[in-house]
Scaffold this motif. Structure first.
Motif, short mmCIF file in Angstrom:
data_model
loop_
_atom_site.label_atom_id
_atom_site.label_comp_id
_atom_site.label_asym_id
_atom_site.label_seq_id
_atom_site.Cartn_x
_atom_site.Cartn_y
_atom_site.Cartn_z
N THR A 151 0.82 -1.24 -0.11
CA THR A 151 -0.03 -0.18 0.12
C THR A 151 0.77 1.32 -0.06
O THR A 151 0.21 2.44 -0.28
N LEU A 152 2.10 1.08 0.17
CA LEU A 152 3.04 2.16 0.33
C LEU A 152 2.62 3.22 1.45
O LEU A 152 2.54 4.46 1.29
N LYS A 153 2.19 2.55 2.53
CA LYS A 153 1.64 3.43 3.69
C LYS A 153 2.32 2.91 4.96
O LYS A 153 2.93 1.86 5.09
N CYS A 154 2.72 3.87 5.73
CA CYS A 154 3.17 3.59 7.27
C CYS A 154 2.53 4.03 8.32
O CYS A 154 2.44 5.23 8.24
N LYS A 155 2.20 3.05 9.41
CA LYS A 155 1.52 3.40 10.36
C LYS A 155 2.55 3.90 11.58
O LYS A 155 3.37 2.80 11.73
N VAL A 156 2.43 5.02 12.03
CA VAL A 156 3.67 5.10 13.24
C VAL A 156 2.87 5.62 14.50
O VAL A 156 2.09 6.32 14.64
#
Length: 72
Positions: free
Chosen positions: A37-42
């Motif tokens: 998804t090219l997403k990062c949860k931080v």
């Protein structure tokens, strides 16, 4: 506090390195990056300035690969 960022990374191996660099950034409690998804949860530690931490996250990933990027 949790935030989701868009990321730019070219391969799954680089995504794994990017995730580790983000996790190892001071002020980050946890991070999960998805190459699909090219997403990062931080998840940030309590009381940190998320803008400062984001700046440091960018510096850490750029040290691995200059073409990697994190977008708000």
């Amino acid at each position: 506090m949790k935030k989701i960022y868009r990321v730019e990374v070219d391969c799954p191996n680089c995504a794994e390195k990017m995730q580790e660099a983000i996790k190892n950034t001071e002020g980050v409690k946890d991070a999960a990056l998805s190459f699909m998804t090219l997403k990062c949860k931080v998840e940030f530690e309590e009381g940190v300035d998320t803008d400062d931490v984001l700046f440091n996250m960018r510096q850490n990933v750029k040290a691995i690969e200059d073409e990697m990027e994190i977008y708000e």
